[in-house]
Scaffold this motif. Sequence first.
Motif, mmCIF file in Angstrom:
data_model
loop_
_atom_site.group_PDB
_atom_site.id
_atom_site.type_symbol
_atom_site.label_atom_id
_atom_site.label_comp_id
_atom_site.label_asym_id
_atom_site.label_seq_id
_atom_site.Cartn_x
_atom_site.Cartn_y
_atom_site.Cartn_z
ATOM 1 N N VAL A 158 -30.379 37.596 -20.448
ATOM 2 C CA VAL A 158 -30.963 36.719 -21.460
ATOM 3 C C VAL A 158 -30.421 35.303 -21.320
ATOM 4 O O VAL A 158 -31.162 34.312 -21.350
ATOM 5 C CB VAL A 158 -30.674 37.252 -22.880
ATOM 6 N N ARG A 159 -29.120 35.201 -21.179
ATOM 7 C CA ARG A 159 -28.503 33.877 -21.115
ATOM 8 C C ARG A 159 -28.817 33.169 -19.807
ATOM 9 O O ARG A 159 -28.789 31.942 -19.746
ATOM 10 C CB ARG A 159 -26.999 34.018 -21.321
ATOM 11 N N SER A 160 -29.120 33.929 -18.767
ATOM 12 C CA SER A 160 -29.460 33.326 -17.484
ATOM 13 C C SER A 160 -30.916 32.890 -17.414
ATOM 14 O O SER A 160 -31.233 31.898 -16.761
ATOM 15 C CB SER A 160 -29.170 34.307 -16.338
ATOM 16 N N ASN B 54 -28.046 38.853 -8.000
ATOM 17 C CA ASN B 54 -28.992 38.835 -6.879
ATOM 18 C C ASN B 54 -30.424 39.026 -7.349
ATOM 19 O O ASN B 54 -31.345 38.385 -6.829
ATOM 20 C CB ASN B 54 -28.620 39.917 -5.864
ATOM 21 N N VAL B 55 -30.619 39.889 -8.337
ATOM 22 C CA VAL B 55 -31.962 40.088 -8.894
ATOM 23 C C VAL B 55 -32.467 38.793 -9.528
ATOM 24 O O VAL B 55 -33.624 38.400 -9.353
ATOM 25 C CB VAL B 55 -31.965 41.229 -9.933
ATOM 26 N N LEU B 56 -31.592 38.105 -10.267
ATOM 27 C CA LEU B 56 -31.957 36.832 -10.880
ATOM 28 C C LEU B 56 -32.345 35.800 -9.825
ATOM 29 O O LEU B 56 -33.313 35.049 -10.001
ATOM 30 C CB LEU B 56 -30.806 36.305 -11.734
ATOM 31 N N ARG B 57 -31.602 35.754 -8.747
ATOM 32 C CA ARG B 57 -31.926 34.813 -7.671
ATOM 33 C C ARG B 57 -33.301 35.117 -7.088
ATOM 34 O O ARG B 57 -34.121 34.211 -6.865
ATOM 35 C CB ARG B 57 -30.869 34.886 -6.574
ATOM 36 N N ASN B 58 -33.562 36.404 -6.834
ATOM 37 C CA ASN B 58 -34.834 36.794 -6.234
ATOM 38 C C ASN B 58 -36.006 36.519 -7.165
ATOM 39 O O ASN B 58 -37.059 36.042 -6.728
ATOM 40 C CB ASN B 58 -34.803 38.275 -5.848
ATOM 41 N N THR B 59 -35.829 36.836 -8.454
ATOM 42 C CA THR B 59 -36.927 36.603 -9.396
ATOM 43 C C THR B 59 -37.164 35.112 -9.600
ATOM 44 O O THR B 59 -38.309 34.683 -9.804
ATOM 45 C CB THR B 59 -36.637 37.276 -10.746
ATOM 46 N N ALA B 60 -36.094 34.311 -9.534
ATOM 47 C CA ALA B 60 -36.257 32.858 -9.663
ATOM 48 C C ALA B 60 -37.062 32.313 -8.489
ATOM 49 O O ALA B 60 -37.941 31.453 -8.663
ATOM 50 C CB ALA B 60 -34.898 32.172 -9.743
ATOM 51 N N ARG C 15 -23.225 27.542 -12.270
ATOM 52 C CA ARG C 15 -23.928 28.153 -13.397
ATOM 53 C C ARG C 15 -23.664 29.658 -13.457
ATOM 54 O O ARG C 15 -23.429 30.220 -14.533
ATOM 55 C CB ARG C 15 -25.428 27.871 -13.279
ATOM 56 N N GLU C 16 -23.687 30.325 -12.308
ATOM 57 C CA GLU C 16 -23.456 31.767 -12.282
ATOM 58 C C GLU C 16 -22.029 32.105 -12.723
ATOM 59 O O GLU C 16 -21.824 33.053 -13.496
ATOM 60 C CB GLU C 16 -23.726 32.305 -10.871
ATOM 61 N N VAL C 17 -21.062 31.325 -12.246
ATOM 62 C CA VAL C 17 -19.670 31.577 -12.636
ATOM 63 C C VAL C 17 -19.481 31.347 -14.127
ATOM 64 O O VAL C 17 -18.824 32.145 -14.816
ATOM 65 C CB VAL C 17 -18.713 30.676 -11.822
ATOM 66 N N PHE C 18 -20.050 30.271 -14.653
ATOM 67 C CA PHE C 18 -19.919 29.990 -16.084
ATOM 68 C C PHE C 18 -20.519 31.131 -16.913
ATOM 69 O O PHE C 18 -19.914 31.598 -17.887
ATOM 70 C CB PHE C 18 -20.624 28.678 -16.428
#
Length: 209
Positions: A33-35, A77-83, A134-137
Amino acid sequence: MEHSQRARIRAGDAAAFAELFDDHARAVYRYAVRSTGNWSAAEDIVSLTFLEAWRLRGKLRPDGDSLLPWLLGITTNVLRNTARSARRHQAALARIPPQDSVPDFADELVGRLQDAEQLAAAQRALATLRRGDREVFTLCVWSGLDYASAAEALGVPVGTVRSRLSRARTRLRALAQQELERGREPLPGSGQHSVGRVEASWSTEEEHR
């Protein structure tokens, strides 16, 4: 128990995998959600994460502590792919000639307007960061992982996590200060400032780390 669960998941034990879902699905959802800034999209991310986790179960390390870093690494990784897919989709839509449409006012009926505004403000701020920062935060501040767990999730050294998080915090604090100096207008009907509320949310979560 955790080590036994790892072995059972690696062996394809469906009951152990169901326990994994029960233990960590909510944390994966919060991270998604936050991503993404989208509750519905986050539900899809959770489904894709656990489907991918099942596919990759044989690569799960036989030793270790919490399984959450492994799961959040898959989520990242899923977030990266969907983006990437979303960008390709938007590019394809941009090539389609515009058509007349009837306005849809259904979104005005949502009951969590302030939450949506706050999440959108956070997304705008986080969008100014590099992807790695952003991912680390998001993992450390919003998902509560320590440096070592975040490093495991992202497959990077602990020192990289520390430097990225420091850079992200510096950038976000500078952004918040700029907004304050600009003399922001309150959100309609709320009497509050969106970035101020988001900044307070970040500060509160950091204090509890």
